[in-house]
Motif scaffolding. Structure first.
Motif, short mmCIF file in Angstrom:
data_model
loop_
_atom_site.label_atom_id
_atom_site.label_comp_id
_atom_site.label_asym_id
_atom_site.label_seq_id
_atom_site.Cartn_x
_atom_site.Cartn_y
_atom_site.Cartn_z
N LEU A 19 10.49 12.30 8.29
CA LEU A 19 9.35 12.92 7.62
C LEU A 19 9.56 13.03 6.11
CD1 LEU A 19 8.54 15.83 10.11
CD2 LEU A 19 7.33 13.66 9.86
N ASP A 20 10.81 13.01 5.69
CA ASP A 20 11.12 13.12 4.26
C ASP A 20 11.07 11.78 3.54
OD1 ASP A 20 11.49 15.87 4.41
OD2 ASP A 20 13.61 15.67 4.94
N LEU A 21 10.73 10.72 4.26
CA LEU A 21 10.57 9.41 3.63
C LEU A 21 9.13 9.23 3.16
CD1 LEU A 21 12.45 7.11 6.18
CD2 LEU A 21 13.39 8.23 4.14
N ALA A 22 8.94 8.81 1.93
CA ALA A 22 7.61 8.44 1.45
C ALA A 22 7.31 7.04 1.97
CB ALA A 22 7.57 8.46 -0.06
N ARG A 23 6.09 6.83 2.48
CA ARG A 23 5.77 5.57 3.16
C ARG A 23 5.05 4.59 2.24
NH1 ARG A 23 6.73 7.04 8.55
NH2 ARG A 23 8.20 8.78 8.31
N ILE A 24 5.46 3.36 2.39
CA ILE A 24 4.81 2.21 1.78
C ILE A 24 4.56 1.21 2.89
CG2 ILE A 24 4.97 0.41 -0.01
CD1 ILE A 24 7.24 2.07 -1.28
N HIS A 25 3.41 0.55 2.91
CA HIS A 25 3.13 -0.48 3.90
C HIS A 25 2.88 -1.82 3.22
CE1 HIS A 25 2.51 2.91 6.68
NE2 HIS A 25 2.61 2.03 7.65
N THR A 26 3.41 -2.83 3.84
CA THR A 26 2.99 -4.16 3.40
C THR A 26 1.64 -4.46 4.04
OG1 THR A 26 4.02 -5.41 5.21
CG2 THR A 26 5.41 -4.86 3.31
N ASP A 64 5.96 -13.29 11.00
CA ASP A 64 5.25 -12.43 11.94
C ASP A 64 5.10 -11.02 11.37
OD1 ASP A 64 3.97 -12.05 14.45
OD2 ASP A 64 5.73 -10.91 15.11
N GLU A 65 6.17 -10.49 10.70
CA GLU A 65 6.08 -9.17 10.08
C GLU A 65 5.08 -9.16 8.94
OE1 GLU A 65 10.37 -6.96 10.57
OE2 GLU A 65 10.34 -8.75 9.30
N LEU A 66 5.04 -10.24 8.19
CA LEU A 66 4.07 -10.32 7.10
C LEU A 66 2.64 -10.34 7.64
CD1 LEU A 66 5.91 -12.91 4.83
CD2 LEU A 66 5.57 -10.48 4.34
N ARG A 67 2.45 -11.00 8.78
CA ARG A 67 1.10 -11.06 9.35
C ARG A 67 0.67 -9.68 9.87
NH1 ARG A 67 3.25 -15.91 12.22
NH2 ARG A 67 2.73 -17.72 10.92
N ARG A 68 1.60 -8.97 10.56
CA ARG A 68 1.26 -7.67 11.13
C ARG A 68 1.26 -6.56 10.09
NH1 ARG A 68 5.55 -8.77 14.68
NH2 ARG A 68 6.54 -6.94 13.76
N GLY A 69 2.10 -6.71 9.09
CA GLY A 69 2.33 -5.63 8.13
C GLY A 69 3.53 -4.81 8.56
N ALA A 70 4.33 -4.38 7.62
CA ALA A 70 5.56 -3.63 7.90
C ALA A 70 5.48 -2.25 7.26
CB ALA A 70 6.78 -4.38 7.39
N GLU A 71 6.14 -1.29 7.90
CA GLU A 71 6.21 0.07 7.37
C GLU A 71 7.54 0.27 6.67
OE1 GLU A 71 5.67 4.74 8.80
OE2 GLU A 71 5.81 3.13 10.30
N LEU A 72 7.50 0.76 5.43
CA LEU A 72 8.69 1.03 4.64
C LEU A 72 8.78 2.52 4.36
CD1 LEU A 72 8.20 -1.78 1.95
CD2 LEU A 72 9.40 -1.97 4.14
N GLY A 73 9.99 3.02 4.14
CA GLY A 73 10.20 4.41 3.77
C GLY A 73 11.21 4.48 2.64
N ARG A 118 0.86 -1.18 0.00
CA ARG A 118 0.00 0.00 0.00
C ARG A 118 0.89 1.23 0.00
NH1 ARG A 118 -2.25 0.28 5.15
NH2 ARG A 118 -1.01 2.13 5.71
N VAL A 119 0.67 2.11 -0.97
CA VAL A 119 1.44 3.35 -1.08
C VAL A 119 0.71 4.44 -0.32
CG1 VAL A 119 2.37 5.07 -2.67
CG2 VAL A 119 2.36 2.66 -3.33
N ASP A 120 1.41 5.12 0.58
CA ASP A 120 0.75 6.11 1.43
C ASP A 120 0.80 7.53 0.87
OD1 ASP A 120 0.18 4.09 3.09
OD2 ASP A 120 1.32 4.81 4.81
N THR A 121 1.66 7.80 -0.10
CA THR A 121 1.70 9.14 -0.69
C THR A 121 0.91 9.13 -1.99
OG1 THR A 121 3.80 8.59 -1.78
CG2 THR A 121 3.91 9.83 0.29
N PRO A 122 -0.04 10.06 -2.13
CA PRO A 122 -0.80 10.12 -3.38
C PRO A 122 0.13 10.16 -4.59
CG PRO A 122 -1.77 11.58 -1.77
CD PRO A 122 -0.48 11.07 -1.17
N ARG A 123 -0.25 9.40 -5.59
CA ARG A 123 0.49 9.32 -6.84
C ARG A 123 1.88 8.72 -6.68
NH1 ARG A 123 -1.64 14.78 -10.00
NH2 ARG A 123 -3.84 14.25 -9.84
N GLY A 124 2.14 8.08 -5.59
CA GLY A 124 3.40 7.37 -5.42
C GLY A 124 4.61 8.26 -5.38
#
Length: 635
Positions: free
Chosen positions: A129-136, A179-188, A32-38
């Motif tokens: 704050l300067d990292l664009a976020r992606i979530h698994t 376990d990370e796949l089950r919970r979901g991970a935050e990427l930047g 899941r991409v958290d910043t509009p338009r990636g």
């Protein structure tokens, strides 16, 4: 299963969006991409302040090294001048010029190499704050044996981090546990550099999540463009060089300007290593993306001039201005034998404010037009500007000017309530000549053209042309220089009508006068006077009389400083006086008053004007560019 989000440049260079869009909250089989338009940022600021001391040391260490490089360059040039084979000597000389520039830019490369994206860690909460976020996407049913891996399509372009308490760099060996796949991970994700040439990289990055025994998911992210700031954006700070101890006039006009700005920190004076042209050393720009709370998140990016004359002064970007939310950009330039590097000073780059076709503004940059023997501006700079995709540069002809900068004849000012919300202030030499005709008809042609001059000492008493209005109008070279200037300005306005949609109603014309008696003219005139009579002297005299490239005779109003709330600082024109009033100041004030502006005139006559610049040339501005939600203005 594979899903993608697309954000790309069209063949015309405009930033375009393809379906499906990576809008906030959209899921793609595991990501899941958290910043509009990636969108993600080139993370070139210095939120932790770790580069500041290093930058000052790099700049200081470069002084002796570059002086030695210069000595070696001049020695080798003298050797090449003695070679009998002149073609080979010229070839070797051009190689020498290129290699010398490379050596002299070493410090600039080193300075630009220190920023938040230069290391592989996240430098504190502001940097995060300067990292664009992606979530698994949480996958609660994956078996205990499941392992996830992440791949970035061009790892040399970006850093991808995973948050595990602290942020960790994702490498080819990084694995997500069941376990990370089950919970979901935050990427930047952060960009390591800006987009410089779309032929090399268009800013797109694929991030792929693969899970053993399961599907792969890919999102395509796109780096946010670098956009030059607009005069319609609120002024935050004016930057200028510190005047020399003996420049009383320079100190005074800075104090007068600071009084108009009113903010205690509104005028910042910096040591520019002897270069007084603060406008020319860098162009303020910015990059941003939607932040977590919807507000823009980004940084100001100062684009350094590739003019070698500006090289040392431009390092103030890194030694004084870079830090949290501010970064610098060095553009490497390979010089050519015929270039006019004045075109590469940033006073030659301005930005048209928003129009319906270009809602984030559009760059205008001067160049050689069809003039023989002149080239510029630097192709590397033009390529960088075009590659941002949103402010497609318009080329204007500035070859008719001695210095060759667009700020010598046009300026853009905010005018709320007008058709575009702004207007273009344009120099009008034809109107200037008409004012001189008015002086003659009033019987005052025998007075000096420049009225109310302060006492002038050597060398300024000779540098300021103190002829009468009658003498100016009888001077064929002077009149034809202004007629030529009027014609070239009209041609440039036709370009802006065609490409930017300007109409006559969008223009504010102010009287101006140009002269061919530049510093170059003065040096040639001195040479002619010292020559013995004969054909050689006559040829040089003909060359002198044929000069028509212009510099401001009356200090140039368009070359002024746009402040907030209808305030404008302009050089005092010292025009002809009728009835106790300066005709030029009266006409200029009236033109600005019609658009709701108050003009403050400051005296820069011997401080900057005699050096062929004005207030705008000697200042630069930082504006509130980071509130602009540019991504909402694109189709």
């Amino acid at each position: 299963m594979l899903a993608r989000t697309l954000l790309f440049l069209t063949t015309s260079g405009a930033l375009a969006l393809g379906a499906p869009l990576a809008t906030a909250g959209t899921t793609y089989a595991g990501l899941r991409v958290d910043t509009p338009r990636g969108l993600f940022l080139a993370n070139l600021d210095d939120d932790g302040g770790r580069c500041h001391d290093a930058a000052r040391k790099i700049a200081a260490d470069a002084v002796d090294r570059e002086a030695a490089n210069d000595d070696a360059f001049y020695k080798r040039r003298e050797e090449l001048e003695k070679l009998p084979d002149k073609e080979e000597a010229e070839r070797l000389y051009q190689e020498l010029v290129r290699s010398h520039r490379k050596k002299q830019n070493l410090a600039d490369r080193e300075l630009a190499a220190c920023n938040d994206a230069a290391d592989t860690v996240v430098n504190g909460s502001k940097d995060a704050l300067d990292l664009a976020r992606i979530h698994t996407i949480p996958q609660p049913t994956v078996p205990n044996s499941a392992v996830g891996s992440l791949r970035v399509s061009q790892p040399d372009r970006v850093h991808l981090f995973i948050k595990r308490g602290a942020w960790e760099l994702v490498t080819p060996e990084t694995r997500l546990t069941a376990d990370e796949l089950r919970r979901g991970a935050e990427l930047g994700i952060e960009g390591r550099d800006i987009i410089r040439d779309t032929a090399q990289w268009d800013g797109s990055i694929d991030v792929t999540l693969s899970v053993t025994g399961g599907a792969s998911s890919t999102v395509t992210m796109h780096e946010a463009p670098v956009l030059t700031q607009l005069n319609t954006q609120r002024l935050e700070q004016v930057i200028t060089g510190k005047p020399s101890d003996d420049d009383a006039e320079g100190k005074q006009w800075r104090a007068d300007t600071a009084a108009v700005i009113k903010k205690p920190a509104g005028l910042r004076q910096l040591d520019l290593s002897g270069d007084q042209w603060a406008q020319d050393i860098f162009e303020p720009a910015y990059t941003s993306m939607p932040g977590a709370d919807g507000r823009p998140q980004g940084m100001k990016l100062l684009i350094g001039s590739v003019n070698d004359d500006r090289r040392v002064a431009s390092r103030v970007m890194f030694t004084e201005l870079a830090g949290p939310d501010v970064g610098g950009i060095h553009v490497e330039h390979v010089p050519t034998s015929t270039e006019n590097n004045s075109y590469d000073s940033m006073g030659n780059l301005e930005t048209i404010p928003a129009t319906s076709s270009y809602p984030n503004g559009r760059v205008v940059i001067g160049g050689d037009g069809l003039a023989p023997g002149k080239t510029g501006p630097a192709p590397e700079m033009l390529t960088l500007l075009k590659s941002q995709g949103l402010q497609d540069p318009i080329s204007l002809d500035t070859s008719w000017l001695t210095i060759g900068h667009v700020d010598e004849f046009i300026q853009f000012v905010p005018v709320p309530g007008s058709r575009l919300g702004w207007k273009a202030v344009v120099a009008d030499p034809a109107a200037g000549l008409k004012l001189l005709d008015q002086v003659q008809k009033a019987g005052r042609g025998g007075d000096k053209l420049h009225g109310n001059l302060p006492p002038l000492e050597w060398p300024y008493d000779g540098r300021i042309d103190q002829r009468t209005t009658n003498e100016f109008l009888a001077d064929k070279q002077f009149v034809e220089t202004n007629e030529r200037a009027a014609d070239r300005i009209a041609t440039n306005l036709d370009v802006l009508r065609s490409k930017a949609g300007l109409t006559e109603a969008d223009l504010v014309r102010v009287p101006s006068l140009y002269t061919a008696r530049s510093l170059d003219w003065g040096m040639l005139e001195t040479t002619v006077r010292s020559m013995p009579e004969g054909p050689a002297k006559e040829a040089k005299r003909a060359e002198l009389n044929a000069m028509r490239d212009g510099v401001a005779e009356v200090p140039g109003t368009v070359n002024g400083l746009v402040l907030n709330a209808g305030q404008y600082v302009a050089p005092k024109p010292f025009g002809p006086v009728l009835g106790g009033k300066d005709l030029f100041a009266e006409a200029i004030t009236k033109a600005f008053r019609k658009i709701g502006y108050q003009v403050t005139y400051v005296n820069d006559l011997t401080s900057t004007h005699v050096s062929e610049g004005e207030i705008h040339c000697a200042t630069n501005t930082l504006r509130d560019s980071l509130t602009n939600r540019w991504w909402t203005k694109q189709s």
